[in-house]
Design a protein around this motif. Structure first.
Motif, PDB file in Angstrom:
ATOM      1  N   UNK A 174       0.823  -1.207   0.000  1.00  0.00           N
ATOM      2  CA  UNK A 174       0.000   0.000   0.000  1.00  0.00           C
ATOM      3  C   UNK A 174       0.863   1.266   0.000  1.00  0.00           C
ATOM      4  N   UNK A 175       1.989   1.208   0.732  1.00  0.00           N
ATOM      5  CA  UNK A 175       2.888   2.362   0.787  1.00  0.00           C
ATOM      6  C   UNK A 175       3.456   2.672  -0.594  1.00  0.00           C
ATOM      7  N   UNK A 176       3.929   1.642  -1.302  1.00  0.00           N
ATOM      8  CA  UNK A 176       4.480   1.856  -2.644  1.00  0.00           C
ATOM      9  C   UNK A 176       3.394   2.255  -3.635  1.00  0.00           C
ATOM     10  N   UNK A 177       2.185   1.732  -3.455  1.00  0.00           N
ATOM     11  CA  UNK A 177       1.094   2.095  -4.359  1.00  0.00           C
ATOM     12  C   UNK A 177       0.743   3.570  -4.217  1.00  0.00           C
ATOM     13  N   UNK A 178       0.700   4.050  -2.990  1.00  0.00           N
ATOM     14  CA  UNK A 178       0.405   5.466  -2.763  1.00  0.00           C
ATOM     15  C   UNK A 178       1.504   6.361  -3.326  1.00  0.00           C
ATOM     16  N   UNK A 179       2.757   5.944  -3.191  1.00  0.00           N
ATOM     17  CA  UNK A 179       3.859   6.721  -3.758  1.00  0.00           C
ATOM     18  C   UNK A 179       3.760   6.770  -5.278  1.00  0.00           C
ATOM     19  N   UNK A 195       7.983  -2.392  -7.347  1.00  0.00           N
ATOM     20  CA  UNK A 195       7.985  -2.805  -5.950  1.00  0.00           C
ATOM     21  C   UNK A 195       6.614  -3.322  -5.526  1.00  0.00           C
ATOM     22  N   UNK A 196       5.565  -2.697  -6.041  1.00  0.00           N
ATOM     23  CA  UNK A 196       4.205  -3.158  -5.747  1.00  0.00           C
ATOM     24  C   UNK A 196       4.018  -4.587  -6.243  1.00  0.00           C
ATOM     25  N   UNK A 197       4.472  -4.858  -7.469  1.00  0.00           N
ATOM     26  CA  UNK A 197       4.352  -6.205  -8.032  1.00  0.00           C
ATOM     27  C   UNK A 197       5.150  -7.216  -7.223  1.00  0.00           C
ATOM     28  N   UNK A 198       6.368  -6.829  -6.817  1.00  0.00           N
ATOM     29  CA  UNK A 198       7.231  -7.752  -6.075  1.00  0.00           C
ATOM     30  C   UNK A 198       6.611  -8.131  -4.734  1.00  0.00           C
ATOM     31  N   UNK A 199       6.178  -7.144  -3.971  1.00  0.00           N
ATOM     32  CA  UNK A 199       5.639  -7.417  -2.642  1.00  0.00           C
ATOM     33  C   UNK A 199       4.262  -8.059  -2.716  1.00  0.00           C
ATOM     34  N   UNK A 200       3.534  -7.819  -3.792  1.00  0.00           N
ATOM     35  CA  UNK A 200       2.236  -8.481  -3.962  1.00  0.00           C
ATOM     36  C   UNK A 200       2.418  -9.992  -4.125  1.00  0.00           C
ATOM     37  N   UNK A 201       3.471 -10.398  -4.811  1.00  0.00           N
ATOM     38  CA  UNK A 201       3.742 -11.834  -4.968  1.00  0.00           C
ATOM     39  C   UNK A 201       4.023 -12.497  -3.621  1.00  0.00           C
ATOM     40  N   UNK A 202       4.646 -11.767  -2.701  1.00  0.00           N
ATOM     41  CA  UNK A 202       4.898 -12.359  -1.384  1.00  0.00           C
ATOM     42  C   UNK A 202       3.595 -12.553  -0.620  1.00  0.00           C
ATOM     43  N   UNK A 203       2.607 -11.695  -0.885  1.00  0.00           N
ATOM     44  CA  UNK A 203       1.313 -11.856  -0.225  1.00  0.00           C
ATOM     45  C   UNK A 203       0.678 -13.183  -0.620  1.00  0.00           C
TER      46      UNK A 203
END
Length: 368
Positions: A174-179, A195-203
């Motif tokens: 969410x932080x990277x999406x807002x940025x 970064x949003x794509x990368x961290x979404x995969x970890x979810x």
């Protein structure tokens, strides 16, 4: 009749061997094969036999120079180095320690398997909503230590960790999406979206881990935990095997290095360029390693105290904790770099020298 005329035949033989006058560099006269060395030895014997005055200075000087070359070429010389051997043995010792240190981990893994197999049936119902995740690393560590006591604690720890990491990474997404939404620079915006794509995969990973374990009843949880414990044991054993196998290979390399490190002089002459290059690498590399380790070892650990001076003239002394910590880190880094350079240079030199010398040594052993 002059002495030179008396030894004319002998000098003619020697002159055929030494094509440069006395005083010039004789290094190129050294033979670089056994056949050439034996040929020179035969010519020397022939010259000695036909010499009429063996004490003639001109004859004696040239004969002794050439005879010394032949003797050196036929003799064996130690080319392996103690510092190089020490560097590789240090690496071997680290490998052995790494392999043997896993024995305790193997023992714990075996005990975990026995503990899981002896679990008493209990309620293992935990859902996403009722899953309580640790609020701190200390709490997480406490749950980790108790996780093997029963099936409920096992699920509580693993599900709690999965949910905690899921929620933490959700905040990061969410932080990277807002940025990315407010960023006007297209390059930075693209970086944020990556970064949003990368961290979404970890979810997806952590949610998948949760969904896999959460619905399991006691029996299924026990089987799941036993499987994970056995997999951990297998992994530890595999790592130990790798460490010990590499250790044995390194020890074999050390033995071959010493075995091949006593070549004949003519073999040294034949590979003089390689020996010179490796000698230079060894000298510079070990100097760098020694300089880095020595500088780190000798560097100051404790920083000077901070002196606070006040307007009334009062002074207070305070230990510079941050400075001491920085000194300690720098000291350790230099010493580690020195050890790594020492081991790396030693290993490279030993491998190259052994690899090139081994075929020659094997041919010698075969010809015997």
């Amino acid at each position: 009749m002059s002495e030179n005329i008396i030894n004319a035949s002998a000098m003619e033989i020697l002159n055929r061997m030494a094509l440069t006058p006395s005083g010039e560099d004789d290094r190129h006269l050294y033979p670089d094969s056994k056949q050439e060395t034996l040929q020179m030895k035969g010519l020397l014997e022939k010259a000695w036999a036909c010499a009429e005055d063996r004490e003639d200075p001109a004859f004696k000087d040239k004969f002794e120079r050439l005879d010394g070359m032949v003797r050196w070429s036929l003799a064996r010389h130690r080319t392996w180095s103690w510092p190089v051997l020490a560097g590789v043995l240090l690496f071997a010792a680290l490998l052995l320690w790494g392999g043997l240190s896993s024995n305790d981990s193997i023992k714990i893994a075996k005990e975990n398997i026995k503990t899981v197999e002896a679990w008493e049936p209990c309620d293992t119902t935990i859902t996403w909503e009722t899953c309580a995740y640790p609020s701190s690393d200390a709490e997480s560590m406490a749950q980790w230590r108790r996780r093997m006591e029963n099936a409920n604690l096992y699920k509580k720890y693993h599900l709690g960790e999965a949910r905690r990491r899921y929620l933490q990474n959700s905040e990061t997404v969410e932080s990277y999406r807002q940025k990315a939404e407010v960023e006007t620079d297209q390059e930075k915006k693209s970086a944020y979206l990556r970064q949003v794509d990368y961290w979404t995969k970890t979810l997806d990973k952590y949610k998948g881990d949760f969904d896999e374990l959460a619905p399991l009843d006691f029996k299924a949880t026990q089987e799941y935990a036993a499987k994970q414990a056995k997999s951990s044991l297998s992994s530890i054993r595999s790592d130990r095997t790798v460490f010990l196998t590499i250790f044995l290979l390194v020890m074999i390399l050390c033995a071959l290095y010493i075995w091949t490190g006593n070549p004949h002089g003519y073999d040294i002459t034949k590979s003089s360029t390689r020996h010179n290059i490796l000698g230079w690498i060894r000298k510079v590399g070990l100097w760098f390693a020694g300089a880095a380790f020595g500088t780190g070892f000798a560097s100051k650990l404790f920083a000077d105290d901070i002196i606070w001076r006040y307007e009334d003239g009062h002074r207070e002394r305070e230990a510079d904790v941050a400075g001491t910590a920085g000194n300690a880190v720098w000291k350790i880094i230099l010493m580690v770099v020195g050890v790594i350079a020492f081991v790396a240079v030693s290993g490279i030199v030993m491998f190259i020298e052994t690899a090139f010398a081994l075929p020659t040594k094997l041919r010698e052993a075969k010809d015997k």
